[in-house]
Design a protein around this motif. Structure first.
Motif, short mmCIF file in Angstrom:
data_model
loop_
_atom_site.label_atom_id
_atom_site.label_comp_id
_atom_site.label_asym_id
_atom_site.label_seq_id
_atom_site.Cartn_x
_atom_site.Cartn_y
_atom_site.Cartn_z
N SER A 192 2.62 2.10 -10.34
CA SER A 192 1.94 2.81 -9.26
C SER A 192 2.76 2.79 -7.97
O SER A 192 2.86 3.80 -7.25
N ALA A 193 3.39 1.62 -7.68
CA ALA A 193 4.20 1.51 -6.46
C ALA A 193 5.38 2.47 -6.50
O ALA A 193 5.79 3.01 -5.45
N TRP A 194 5.93 2.69 -7.66
CA TRP A 194 7.06 3.61 -7.82
C TRP A 194 6.58 5.05 -7.86
O TRP A 194 7.07 5.92 -7.15
N ASN A 195 5.57 5.31 -8.68
CA ASN A 195 5.10 6.67 -8.90
C ASN A 195 4.58 7.34 -7.63
O ASN A 195 4.74 8.54 -7.44
N GLU A 196 3.97 6.54 -6.75
CA GLU A 196 3.36 7.13 -5.55
C GLU A 196 4.40 7.67 -4.57
O GLU A 196 4.07 8.40 -3.63
N LEU A 197 5.68 7.36 -4.79
CA LEU A 197 6.74 7.86 -3.91
C LEU A 197 7.12 9.30 -4.25
O LEU A 197 7.87 9.94 -3.49
N GLY A 198 6.62 9.80 -5.37
CA GLY A 198 6.81 11.20 -5.72
C GLY A 198 8.26 11.64 -5.76
O GLY A 198 9.08 11.04 -6.45
N ASP A 199 8.57 12.69 -5.01
CA ASP A 199 9.92 13.28 -5.02
C ASP A 199 10.80 12.75 -3.89
O ASP A 199 11.82 13.38 -3.55
N MET A 200 10.45 11.64 -3.29
CA MET A 200 11.27 11.06 -2.22
C MET A 200 12.72 10.94 -2.66
O MET A 200 13.01 10.50 -3.77
N THR A 201 13.65 11.32 -1.79
CA THR A 201 15.07 11.22 -2.14
C THR A 201 15.51 9.75 -2.20
O THR A 201 14.87 8.87 -1.62
N LYS A 202 16.62 9.52 -2.88
CA LYS A 202 17.14 8.16 -3.00
C LYS A 202 17.53 7.61 -1.62
O LYS A 202 17.33 6.42 -1.35
N GLU A 203 18.07 8.48 -0.78
CA GLU A 203 18.49 8.02 0.55
C GLU A 203 17.28 7.59 1.38
O GLU A 203 17.30 6.55 2.05
N LEU A 204 16.20 8.38 1.32
CA LEU A 204 15.00 8.03 2.07
C LEU A 204 14.36 6.75 1.51
O LEU A 204 13.80 5.96 2.27
N ALA A 205 14.48 6.56 0.21
CA ALA A 205 13.94 5.35 -0.40
C ALA A 205 14.71 4.12 0.07
O ALA A 205 14.13 3.07 0.37
N MET A 206 16.03 4.24 0.16
CA MET A 206 16.84 3.13 0.67
C MET A 206 16.47 2.82 2.11
O MET A 206 16.34 1.65 2.49
N LYS A 207 16.29 3.88 2.90
CA LYS A 207 15.92 3.68 4.29
C LYS A 207 14.53 3.05 4.40
O LYS A 207 14.29 2.18 5.25
N GLY A 208 13.61 3.47 3.51
CA GLY A 208 12.27 2.89 3.52
C GLY A 208 12.29 1.42 3.16
O GLY A 208 11.56 0.60 3.75
N TYR A 209 13.13 1.05 2.20
CA TYR A 209 13.29 -0.33 1.78
C TYR A 209 13.77 -1.19 2.95
O TYR A 209 13.21 -2.24 3.26
N ILE A 210 14.82 -0.71 3.60
CA ILE A 210 15.42 -1.44 4.72
C ILE A 210 14.45 -1.51 5.91
O ILE A 210 14.29 -2.55 6.55
N ARG A 211 13.77 -0.39 6.20
CA ARG A 211 12.82 -0.34 7.31
C ARG A 211 11.68 -1.33 7.09
O ARG A 211 11.26 -2.04 8.02
N HIS A 212 11.18 -1.41 5.85
CA HIS A 212 10.08 -2.34 5.55
C HIS A 212 10.54 -3.78 5.73
O HIS A 212 9.80 -4.62 6.26
N LEU A 213 11.76 -4.08 5.30
CA LEU A 213 12.29 -5.43 5.46
C LEU A 213 12.51 -5.74 6.94
O LEU A 213 12.20 -6.86 7.39
N ASN A 214 13.02 -4.78 7.68
CA ASN A 214 13.22 -5.00 9.12
C ASN A 214 11.90 -5.32 9.82
O ASN A 214 11.86 -6.13 10.76
N GLY A 215 10.82 -4.68 9.38
CA GLY A 215 9.53 -4.92 9.99
C GLY A 215 8.98 -6.30 9.70
O GLY A 215 8.26 -6.88 10.52
#
Length: 239
Positions: A66-89
């Motif tokens: 579910s955690a993966w599927n809910e990201l839909g068509d998000m690009t790989k670059e945006l996913a990397m940025k989301g990963y880093i942004r969440h960790l930064n927070g």
């Protein structure tokens, strides 16, 4: 190299550092955050979710799916940025230390593995484990309990998110006692084919698990079943 390529390389390097940080310090995060990291990681490394939703008895697998599927068509670059942004927070100072002196020692992975499905086994709580987890760890008594429950028949021939059934996992791990328990389930299909067309006999043969091969053959497994590549168990046999 263009500016865009430079930017992607820098992003990839930061993402790799972040993933390594999470891997060795996962115990500092709540499961909901680890699930979020997992989803971003899979999207960044594999793209859009491309596996079937795990069965209802695979609680941890369904949560990760579910955690993966809910990201839909998000690009790989945006996913990397989301990963880093969440960790930064959560850990603003995470990237201000080196690999050897940051005080974070490697620990057993949480059940939400943030790297890949196959790189390391998930560590689950006792109440989160499924019969597949017990098969993987060779827990004969827990498998015995599972196969004698009323819940086993609906799932005994079900393929998991990796395309394997219970009988494939048992043959792959080479535990003849566990394989015998699976075979004894009345509804089991001894010639069940995985997502690639292979049977448990293919698995036991290719892994060189001779006792499992003998048990399967003695129990009526069909040696002539071909997988999607047209190969029978003898074609993939090891040793």
């Amino acid at each position: 190299m263009s500016d865009l390529e430079d930017e992607i390389d820098v992003l990839g390097e930061e993402f790799a550092r972040a993933a390594k940080f999470i891997e060795r310090s996962h115990d500092q995060f709540e499961q909901k955050d680890l699930l979020k990291f997992y989803g971003f990681y899979k999207q960044a490394t594999s793209g859009k979710c491309n596996v079937s939703k795990p069965g209802i008895f695979n609680i941890s697998g369904r949560a990760k799916w579910s955690a993966w599927n809910e990201l839909g068509d998000m690009t790989k670059e945006l996913a990397m940025k989301g990963y880093i942004r969440h960790l930064n927070g959560l850990k603003p100072q995470w990237d201000q230390s080196d690999d050897s002196g940051d005080g974070f020692k490697p620990k057993e992975a949480s059940w939400v593995s943030v790297s890949t499905f196959a790189q390391e086994e998930d560590v689950l709580g006792a109440d989160e484990k499924t019969v597949i987890d017990f098969i993987k760890e060779g827990n004969v008594e827990e498998v015995r309990k599972a196969v004698t429950s009323n819940e086993i028949e609906p799932i005994v021939n079900e393929l998991d998110d990796e395309g394997l059934g219970l009988i494939h996992w048992a043959a792959d791990r080479g535990n003849v006692d566990i394989l015998r328990l699976i075979i004894q389930v009345p509804a089991v299909d001894i010639n069940l084919q995985d997502a690639g067309g292979q049977t448990a006999l293919h698995y036991a043969s290719s892994c060189g698990n001779h006792n499992c091969v003998k048990l399967l053959v003695d129990s009526g497994a069909d040696k002539t079943v071909q997988d999607d590549e047209g190969e029978m168990c003898l074609d993939v046999a090891f040793g």
